[in-house]
Design a protein around this motif. Structure first.
Motif, short mmCIF file in Angstrom:
data_model
loop_
_atom_site.label_atom_id
_atom_site.label_comp_id
_atom_site.label_asym_id
_atom_site.label_seq_id
_atom_site.Cartn_x
_atom_site.Cartn_y
_atom_site.Cartn_z
N SER A 259 0.82 -1.22 0.00
CA SER A 259 0.00 0.00 0.00
C SER A 259 0.85 1.26 0.00
N GLU A 260 2.05 1.18 0.53
CA GLU A 260 2.94 2.34 0.58
C GLU A 260 3.44 2.73 -0.81
N GLU A 261 3.49 1.76 -1.72
CA GLU A 261 4.08 2.00 -3.04
C GLU A 261 3.07 1.91 -4.18
N ALA A 262 1.91 1.36 -3.95
CA ALA A 262 0.94 1.13 -5.03
C ALA A 262 0.47 2.44 -5.65
N LYS A 263 0.41 2.46 -6.97
CA LYS A 263 -0.10 3.64 -7.67
C LYS A 263 -1.62 3.72 -7.57
N HIS A 264 -2.26 2.56 -7.63
CA HIS A 264 -3.72 2.55 -7.66
C HIS A 264 -4.20 1.32 -6.91
N ILE A 265 -5.09 1.51 -5.93
CA ILE A 265 -5.65 0.42 -5.14
C ILE A 265 -7.16 0.36 -5.41
N ILE A 266 -7.65 -0.81 -5.75
CA ILE A 266 -9.07 -0.97 -6.08
C ILE A 266 -9.72 -2.00 -5.17
N HIS A 267 -10.90 -1.67 -4.72
CA HIS A 267 -11.75 -2.60 -3.97
C HIS A 267 -12.90 -3.03 -4.87
N ILE A 268 -13.08 -4.33 -5.02
CA ILE A 268 -14.21 -4.87 -5.79
C ILE A 268 -15.32 -5.22 -4.79
N PRO A 269 -16.45 -4.52 -4.83
CA PRO A 269 -17.50 -4.76 -3.83
C PRO A 269 -18.37 -5.99 -4.14
N LYS A 270 -17.70 -7.12 -4.22
CA LYS A 270 -18.38 -8.39 -4.48
C LYS A 270 -17.71 -9.47 -3.64
N ILE A 271 -18.47 -10.51 -3.28
CA ILE A 271 -17.92 -11.62 -2.50
C ILE A 271 -17.10 -12.50 -3.44
N LEU A 272 -15.78 -12.39 -3.37
CA LEU A 272 -14.90 -13.16 -4.25
C LEU A 272 -14.04 -14.15 -3.48
N TYR A 273 -14.36 -14.34 -2.20
CA TYR A 273 -13.54 -15.25 -1.39
C TYR A 273 -14.40 -15.84 -0.28
N HIS A 274 -14.24 -17.16 -0.07
CA HIS A 274 -14.92 -17.84 1.03
C HIS A 274 -13.86 -18.34 2.01
N TRP A 275 -13.92 -17.80 3.23
CA TRP A 275 -12.95 -18.13 4.28
C TRP A 275 -13.55 -19.25 5.13
N ARG A 276 -12.89 -20.41 5.14
CA ARG A 276 -13.48 -21.58 5.78
C ARG A 276 -13.30 -21.56 7.30
N ILE A 277 -14.40 -21.88 8.00
CA ILE A 277 -14.36 -22.02 9.45
C ILE A 277 -14.13 -23.48 9.81
N HIS A 278 -13.09 -23.73 10.57
CA HIS A 278 -12.88 -25.04 11.17
C HIS A 278 -12.01 -24.84 12.41
N LYS A 279 -11.80 -25.91 13.15
CA LYS A 279 -11.19 -25.76 14.47
C LYS A 279 -9.77 -25.22 14.45
N ASP A 280 -9.03 -25.35 13.33
CA ASP A 280 -7.65 -24.89 13.29
C ASP A 280 -7.48 -23.58 12.52
N SER A 281 -8.58 -22.98 12.10
CA SER A 281 -8.46 -21.76 11.29
C SER A 281 -8.69 -20.53 12.14
N THR A 282 -8.11 -19.41 11.72
CA THR A 282 -8.35 -18.15 12.42
C THR A 282 -9.77 -17.67 12.19
N ALA A 283 -10.44 -18.20 11.16
CA ALA A 283 -11.85 -17.85 10.95
C ALA A 283 -12.71 -18.43 12.06
N GLY A 284 -12.34 -19.63 12.54
CA GLY A 284 -13.11 -20.27 13.59
C GLY A 284 -12.77 -19.76 14.96
N ASP A 285 -11.49 -19.53 15.21
CA ASP A 285 -11.06 -19.09 16.54
C ASP A 285 -9.75 -18.34 16.38
#
Length: 605
Positions: A259-285
């Motif tokens: 981010s310190e060097e990027a000329k242009h940063i874009i956010h796409i306002p759509k769900i393009l990633y599914h983060w899985r919840i399970h016992k060993d993931s940071t999504a779960g705990d």
């Protein structure tokens, strides 16, 4: 599998921890409170689940649209290299991840997997996929080199124009890469792309996170850009790839550096990633990777040094959030400007809270008397005049909030101006300090705080433009201890505007933008001021660490007469005419998938 409410997910992934927390809650509160809380949360999350299913149905491509994407011809077809570090993953999760990449409707990609596992059967699975599709590349490492080391090994295989990150246990919807390349058609100078995301448990989706557009202060509070980040490879390589010693937060460290060097940063306002919840993931705990917190603080500390901002980094108000406290040089003088029209009890409470609670001593308080009539108001003035740093000046014309503040600003001697309503009350002793640390930064136009109604519910969590036809207050009316959507009530963040019930800014840039527009007699002058600052390139910051009560509308009253209504609608019309282009684009710090009908961040269906 049916989507489960979040508290059920926590019960499944770590039952012992959740039961202990429940017992503690019952002991400190009551069984009745616990039952009510669970019931409210259950009903809320079931409602959110139902709404999200409807949102998915209406907003994501069906099979016919996916087939059209597969046949779409782009003018620009960059190769996207997806890199995935692997170390003894669940085999089923890994297979699902690879299949989600194979299902992409955009075909110009490669999947680079660096495997440091000791699982022989896993090796056979990966070798099978290599043979199945030449776009899949696997490097079997002699030893596990950690997340950063394995990621760099995967990066070394990449030949694409852009690098995308994908964890071994997560999933991409089939249209992810298509949307990335689609946005690149007209934004070819982009160096950094991120998207919205949700979580997945079993085969169900929940916990959507629709993010703001690029927000540097928000990124310093937590890694809000999330997992699905896409970087221009040349820039990523120039930054040295992933750094050793940041395991668990290696992507956060990378996002800060990019981010310190990027000329242009874009956010796409759509769900393009599914983060899985399970016992060993940071999504779960989030506690399963405690080293991530240490790594993130280290990454932030180094980031501040690189961009020449002096400050310290502490853990924030929730796990994996952070509080950057910026150094304030020379304790600049604050001119606190308080318009006053009777309501002496309010003014007395406001002034006393400043005198008794504020630890910031280099200030003056300017009370602008405007046509008060009550004797007790003037008796209070006589008492306040005895305090050395309090001045009372008079504005004898008809009330005009913008004109009153402009008049007072000309009388102010402080390097910082704090516009403060007389019906506010300071809560925390470092309230003014927490505002000043941001207002003094050269890139910040204005800073605002967290305001509560007297009953402890949220009055102001930042301003969202577009709500209620003009603007509304983030999370207004919700519980004061609520974390907010995506944790936003508990992190320092960028917003489009803050209320002038408590707004601090530098005196020089107030003059630069010619202060408040006096055509706004009562409403929207503060939002107009903030948008003028944004137009000049300044950022607006909201901080949860400056807290006040706000006894709203006691001074001005409500729009309850024909005259007031006429004035209000005139100001609405003026605002829309002046800021038409901004309003058409939408608030960059509020996702277009969230409602403009309410202030609770619920879905826009």
């Amino acid at each position: 599998m049916k989507i489960l409410p979040d508290f059920y997910v926590k019960l499944i992934t770590d039952p012992v921890k959740y039961i202990k927390k429940s017992i503690l809650y019952i002991k400190t509160r009551s069984a009745g409170d616990f039952i009510r809380k669970v019931r409210e949360k259950f009903l809320l999350e079931l409602n959110n689940e139902k709404l999200y299913k409807e949102w998915i149905k209406r907003n994501e491509p069906d099979e016919r649209e996916l087939e059209q994407q597969r046949h779409r011809k782009f003018d620009y077809n960059p190769e996207i290299s997806i890199i995935t570090p692997v170390y003894n993953p669940d085999r089923d999760f890994l297979v699902a991840m690879i299949e989600s990449v194979l299902a992409q409707t955009y075909p110009v990609w490669e999947l680079c997997i660096a495997d440091g596992s000791s699982d022989i059967k896993l090796k056979e699975i990966l070798e099978g996929y290599e043979k199945k599709d030449k776009r899949i590349k696997v490097k079997f490492l002699p030893e596990n080199r950690g997340i950063a080391g394995n990621s760099n090994e995967a990066l070394a295989m990449a030949e694409g124009d852009f690098i995308a990150l994908l964890d071994h246990d997560d999933l991409l919807p089939p249209f992810s890469l298509f949307e990335v390349v689609h946005i690149l058609q007209h934004n070819r100078d982009t160096d950094f792309i991120y998207s919205d995301e949700d979580k997945i448990v079993g085969t169900g989706r929940l916990d959507h996170y629709f993010k703001p557009d690029w927000s540097p202060d928000t990124l310093r509070s937590y890694n809000y850009t999330g997992h699905f980040a896409i970087y221009r490879k040349a820039l990523l390589l120039s930054q040295g790839g992933f750094r050793e010693g940041f395991d668990g937060s290696q992507d956060y460290d990378l996002n800060l550096r990019i981010s310190e060097e990027a000329k242009h940063i874009i956010h796409i306002p759509k769900i393009l990633y599914h983060w899985r919840i399970h016992k060993d993931s940071t999504a779960g705990d989030l506690t399963v990777k405690p080293q991530a917190v240490h790594s993130a603080r280290k990454a932030l500390e180094e980031h501040l040094k690189r961009i020449d901002l002096e400050g310290t980094v502490e853990e924030g108000l929730f796990l994996t959030s952070y509080k950057v406290t910026y150094n304030i040089k020379n304790s600049p003088k604050i001119s606190v400007i308080i318009p006053s029209f009777d309501h002496s009890e309010d003014l007395s409470r406001c002034i006393n809270s400043i005198i008794e609670k504020s630890d910031y001593k280099n200030m003056e308080i300017i009370i602008v008397e405007n046509n008060s009539r009550e004797e007790k108001t003037f008796l209070l003035y006589e008492e306040l005049k005895k305090i050395e740093y309090i001045r009372i000046i008079s504005w004898n014309r008809p009330f005009n909030y913008s004109a009153v503040n402009n008049f007072a600003a000309k009388e102010a001697s402080g390097a910082l101006l704090l516009f403060l309503n007389n019906d506010t009350e300071v809560i925390n002793s470092d309230c003014f300090t927490r505002l000043a640390e941001h207002a003094m930064r050269k890139d910040i136009g204005a800073a605002g705080g967290k305001l509560y109604f007297p009953d402890g519910t949220i009055q102001h969590g930042g301003v969202i433009t577009g709500i209620g036809d003009v603007a509304g207050h983030s999370h207004k009316g919700l519980s004061g201890d609520f974390a907010g959507y995506g944790g936003r009530l508990k992190v320092i963040q960028n917003v489009s505007a803050v209320t002038a019930a408590c707004l601090m800014m530098r005196h020089d840039i107030f003059n630069e933008v010619r202060g408040f527009d006096e055509d706004y007699i009562l409403s929207f002058g503060d939002i107009d001021l903030c948008l003028k600052l944004r137009e000049k390139g300044y950022l607006i910051v909201w901080t949860p660490y400056a807290e006040l009560y706000h006894y709203e509308s006691k001074t001005r009253g409500y729009e309850d007469t024909p005259e007031k209504e006429k004035r209000f609608f005139r100001e609405v019309e003026l605002f829309h005419k002046k800021w038409k282009n901004f309003m058409e684009k939408g608030d960059p710090y509020y996702n277009r998938n969230l409602t403009l009908d309410r202030e609770d961040f619920s879905l826009r269906i």
